[in-house]
Every structure is written in C-alpha cells, then in structure tokens.
Design an enzyme around this catalytic site. Sequence first.
Site, mmCIF file in Angstrom:
data_model
loop_
_atom_site.group_PDB
_atom_site.id
_atom_site.type_symbol
_atom_site.label_atom_id
_atom_site.label_comp_id
_atom_site.label_asym_id
_atom_site.label_seq_id
_atom_site.Cartn_x
_atom_site.Cartn_y
_atom_site.Cartn_z
ATOM 1 N N GLY A 684 11.241 -15.500 -2.631
ATOM 2 C CA GLY A 684 10.163 -14.524 -2.594
ATOM 3 C C GLY A 684 9.334 -14.702 -1.342
ATOM 4 O O GLY A 684 9.635 -15.522 -0.471
ATOM 5 N N GLY A 687 7.639 -18.303 -1.608
ATOM 6 C CA GLY A 687 8.428 -19.508 -1.773
ATOM 7 C C GLY A 687 9.795 -19.233 -2.374
ATOM 8 O O GLY A 687 10.167 -18.093 -2.632
ATOM 9 N N ASP A 803 -1.400 -8.219 -9.418
ATOM 10 C CA ASP A 803 -0.105 -8.066 -8.746
ATOM 11 C C ASP A 803 1.008 -7.867 -9.771
ATOM 12 O O ASP A 803 2.064 -8.482 -9.696
ATOM 13 C CB ASP A 803 0.192 -9.285 -7.873
#
Length: 836
Positions: A684, A687, A803
């Site tokens: 991602g 990380g 998010d």
Amino acid sequence: MTSFTSAKLCFLPYCLVIFLFVSSPNWVAFPSATSTSHTEAEALLKWKASFFPNQALNNLTWYDLPTHNINATNSSSTNPKPRTSPCTWTGVSCNSARSVNKIELVNRGLQGTLHEFSFLSFPNLEYLNLTSNKLFDAIPPQISNLSKLHHLDLSQNQFSGRIPPEICLLRNLKFLHLSWNNLLGEIPKEIGNLKSLVNLELSHNNLSGAIPPNIGNLINLNTLYLHNNQLSGLIPKEIGNLKSLVNLDLGNNQLNGSIPASFSNLSNLEILFLRDNQLSGSIPQELENLKNLILLKLDTNQLSGYLPRNICQGGKLTNLSVHTNYFTGPIPKSLKNCKGLFRVRLEQNLLTSNISEDFGVYPNLDFMDMSHNNLYGEISHNWGQCPNLKTLRMARNNLIGSIPPEIGNATKIHVLDLSSNHLVGLIPREFRKLSSLERLMLNGNQLSGRIPSEFGSLTDLDYLDLSTNKFSDSIPSILGDLLKLYHLNLSNNKLSQAIPLQLGKLVQLNELDLSHNSLEGSIPSAMSNVKSLLTLNLSYNNLSGSIPSSFEEMHGLSYVDISYNHLEGPLPNIKAFQEAPPERLEGNKGLCGKVGALLPPYNAHGSKKDHKVISVLAVFVLLSALFIIVFLIMQRKKKHQDTKQNHMHGEISFSVLNFDGKSMYEEIIRATKDFDSIYCIGNGGHGSVYRVNFSSGDVVAVKKLHMLWDGETKFQKEFLNEVRALSEIRHRNIVKLYGFCEHKRHSFLVYEYLERGSLAVMLSKNEEAKELGWSKRVNIVKGLAHALSYMHHDCLPPIVHRDISSKNILLDSEYEACVSDFGTAKFLRATPPICP
C-alpha cells in the site's frame, strides 16, 4: 684367614633368621593371608558401623569377629584358622590368598559416607562397585591407596564436593563411573594420566569449567560420557585423538564454538551426542567419514548451514536428531536410502526441500518430525508403507495437494500432525484404518467436505483439531463415541445445523471449541454431563434459546465464550459466567444476570416487550449507520486540515497476546527472514503487509511502514494515530492490533490475520467477486455499519475514520468485515478513547 672369618661373621645373621623361621612356628616375620583377612574384616565392620541404621543393613550378612585371639592354635590342628572370613560376606569376594579383591554392593540401600572406609586395609582390591545407594559427602582423597583398582563405580549416589585429583593416581583404572551424583568443580586436569581408561562416565553432576584438553591422551577410551553438567568453553580438538572411541556424549552443557573437524578421525564412533549446548557454525563436512555412526544428536544448538549430503554414507544410521537449530538448504538425499532409520527429528529449522522426493520406505521407522521448516511439495505416498511408524509430524510448512489415502495403511500410527500447511481436498476415508491413532492435527489447512463418519472407528483418539479449514455440513454425531477425547477443536469452519446431543457423552473432554461456524439451534442440555470441561467456546455461531440451567452443575468450567450468537435468558450462576469479561458475552440479543459482565437483570415477564424495543432500536441504528457510510464516501476526497497533536513520548503499554516485546520482534524478523518479499501478501501507500507464522501457532499480519525520512513528521503522526486508536478500541468489526515497533530500522504494526484480505482485491478478481453474493455483501455492509456506529457513539471521544474505502475493509474466512488503517483517523476531543 681373616677374610674367611669375616665371611662367616657376615653369614651368621642370615642363618639366625632362617633358624628362627624354621624353629618357631608362632613367630611370623611378614603378614600372612590370615592376618590380612582379619584386618580387612575389621575394616569392613568398622565401615558398616558408620552407616545410618535402616532395614537394608539386616540383609548385609557381615558377622562380628570372635573376641579371642584369631591366631590362637586349634586343639585339633597346629595351623591357625580364623573363626570368620569376609570372603563369604554379602558382596565381598577374595583372591586365592583369601584377600579381598572385589566389593560389589549395588542397590543395597546403604546410607553413609566413605570417611570410615579404610582404603589402606585393602591392598589387593581391584573392583569396587557401590552404585545406586545413598552414600553422600565427599570422595576421600585416600582412595588413591587402592593402587590395584581397575574398576571404580560410585554412580547414582549423593556424593558432593570436587572430584579429588588423587583419583588420577590410580594408573590401573579401566572403568571410572561417577555419574548421577552432586559433584561440582572442574574435571581434574590430571585425568589425562589415566591412560588405561576404557570407560569414563562423569555425567549428571554439576561439573563446570572447560573439558581438559589432555583428555585426548586417553587413547584406549571406548566411552566418554560428560553430559548433563555445566561444562563450558570449546570442545577440545584433542578428542579427535581418541580413535578407539565408540560412544561420545557431551550433551546438556554450556559448550560453545564449533564442532571440531578432528572428529572425522573417530572412525569407530557409533554414538555422537552434542545436543543442548550453545554450539554454532556448520557441521564439518568431514563427519561424512563416520561410516559406523548409528546415533547422531545435535539438536537444540545454534548450528547453521547445510546438513552433510552423505550423512548416512555408512548406511548404519538409525537415529538422527538435529531439531531446533538454524539449518538451511535441502534434506540430505542420502536419507532416502538409509533403510535402518528408526527416529528422525528435523523440526524447528529453516530447511527447504521438496519432501515428495526426499524420503523412501523405512521398515523400522518409528518417529518422523519435520515440522516448522520451509518444506514444500506434496506428501509422499511412501509413508503408508512404513509399517512401524507411530509418529508423523509435518506441521507448519508449505505442503500442498491432498492427503494421500495410503497414509491409512500406516495402521500403527499414534500421532499425525499435518497442521498449518496448504492442504486441500477431503479427509481420506482410509483414515478409518488408523485404529491406533491418539492425536490428529489437521488444523490450519484448506480441507473441505464433510468430517467423515469413519472417524467413529478411531476409538483411541484423545486429541482432535480440525479447526481453520473449510469443513461443511453438520458435526457427525459419531464423534460422541470417541470417549477418550479430552481436546476437540472444530472452530473456524463452515459447519452448520445443531450441536449433536451425543457430544454430551465425552466425559473426558477438557477443551471444546466450536466457534466461528454457522451452528444453529439451542445448546444441548446434555453438554452439562461433561463435568470435566474446563474451556468452552461457542462464539460466532447462530445459536439461540437460553443456556441450559443444568450448566450450573459444571463447577470445573473456567473459561466460556458465547459471544455473537442469538442467546437469551439468564446466565448460569457459576464462576465461568460470573467472571466472564463482556467481550465473551456480547453480541447476543437477550442475556441477563447479575454477574461481572454487568448485564441487565433477568425479567421473564417483560422479555417480549424488551425484545420488540431492541429490534426497533437495532433497525434504527442500522439505517443511521448506512447513512453515515454514504456520507463518508461522498466526503472522502475532501482535504481536511488536521488539528495539531502533541507528540506522544515513551511507550504505549498494552498486551493482547502476552508477548514479550523483544522476543516477538526477534521472531517476526526470523519468520519473515528480515522481511523477505516471499512473505509479503500486500502493498500500500504507507507500507507492505507480511504474513507471519509464530512458533506458538499464532498467525498475524505485520504492516511494515515505509520509512520516508523526508516526511518524518507526517509519518510519525499517522503511525502514532494508528497505535492510539487501535490500542484502546475493541470491536468484532475492527481489526485487532496486537503490538507495534517504532525504530529507525523497522517500524511496523502487528495485526490479527484475516484470510481473505481486502475487499478491493476481492472485487478486482472475477472469480472471487462471483463468490460475493448479495447476502455476503449485505453482511459486509452490516459489519461496517456496526464498526462505524461503535466508533461514533460508543467511544469517548468519538472517532472519525476519514478514509473508508474498499482497500481498508478486510475480510476473514467467513466474509466478516473488519475496518483497518486508522492512520488518518481523528479524535473529536484530545483525551484518549474509552470504549466499552
């Protein structure tokens, strides 16, 4: 004339001596056999008198000497005769001159010391064996007076203190056994002087220090046992000089360094044990020259590198144990033709090999363990042709394919562990032939179909773990006939229908886990017959009705988890329910009782009305949550200026799995080989995510964060935000945080492992997307709604995720949704969250 006179005078003393000897039979110039025997008898009786009185002394037929002169003449003979002789006593033997040459008192219950043993009184003693008694205190240095001694065995007593250096003056010693005592200190450096030694056994003491290098002088040595002490330092290379050595055991010490290459000179060696030390480095390839080797144990060290390719070159190897090291590379091909193998232990290493090719058929094999490695390939059919196989363990590898039905031919097998691999397909019906099976572990695979009813023939089974697979249909009632079961785990499958009443027959059962299935109906009251039950987990099912009141008779129950079912009514009034934390009871619609979970009190008359109110509220909350989801998705592209947060110093203290931080860090690094890409399961923007298999059996997901030092402030803020949020909140539909590490080299977060990954990945693959029918999609939306409702209404302060996307919704094996990635989450007040 003068010279003649002188000669006569010089000869006279000798004549006088001869005359006296011939004419006076009562005068003895030197000790006779009779006087020696008398002295030895007195010495033995004096030693016996020093023993602690006990029943054992009654069986020691050592008689007292007569009080009159033992050398007095007898009326019927002119020759002196003693009234008693030690040569006829228990455990005592004499030579032809009637002098004691052997004392053998094994397991006689003697309790005392050697301080009253007169070593000077036994000039002809050759054999002294006092093993398996209760003799204690120090070994006297006067033992060196037994100059003719060739066999000394003081083992299995309670002797303490140091080994006296004087013992090394016994140059005729061939056998020296001091094992199983409490001796301490160093091995005497003078040990190398005993060049006649054939057998030296000093094991099972508290000896410390280094092994003396001059032990290499004992060139006649056949057996050297120094195991189970506290010896340290390097293994002397001089041991390689002992070319007559057959048995060598230096195990269970604190030896370090490498295995000396000089060991390749020990061509007669049959037994080599170096286990349980701190040895490092690789095994010298020269050990292949030990063609007579039968038993090799190098386990529990820090050895690395490859195993010798021709480790079974001589073909005599029967026992190979190298487990719990850091060996890499393939399993030696020579093992395939090593037909005499009896016991093999390769577990807890880093071996990589295709096991479908590395093993043959072994007529004598009893035990095979290759668990906790990186082995791959399919399970060989040959294991079914090992007629004496009792234990087969291949857990925690990368095995694929189905379980070969031929394993059913290994009818003597007691333990079969194939857990934590990638096995698929059905359990072979041939398992019905495994009538000797006691422990079966198939958990952590992708096995499917029904649990075979043929299991009913496994009547010796006491441990059964089929958890974390894809088994479906009902739990076979025939499992209730396995009356020896004490552990039954069927959790994390797709089992449905009711819990069989027959499980109530398992009166030996200690642990029962049926969680994370689709079981329905009520909890059988027959389960209360299992009085031995300690742990019961029925969580995450569709069970309904009330908990049987007969459960109040299960006083041994210490752990219970019934969360996320449809149970109602009062909780049983026993400790397991009274002291259960809320998370083990939540997710039910109508449980009540005055217990530690602080549930509402039970009201039988108002229950229907309450249920209607709860149902209306549930619909209202669900609709509110769905509205919030739509609103957040519309707003997710807007940029929000985050309020400044104070930097968090120090550590956040929390514990879920009770891991020690340092050991968990080291195991993560080892399990992922320092975050090798082969263990990566996703990437991602912040990380990469890795799957980590702990040695304890737990599987976790580790998100290793990208270290962008030019944006250090932003990175640190998001990292701490994630930790702050997930270290406090607990909810079924929010991913669990187990731990974290903040370091310049590695910063990562440790989460629970969710098998199906992110919703975004599933939707991007046609085949997987087809599996997401409308019922599953609705269930995912419900789970997301529950999570958001919890964060917005049940946390203080409320948490806004900010998010929400399909990338941050993770799915477990049952398509249950969990919200993840709280790096941009916002707390509506500056105090830490407090969630129920």
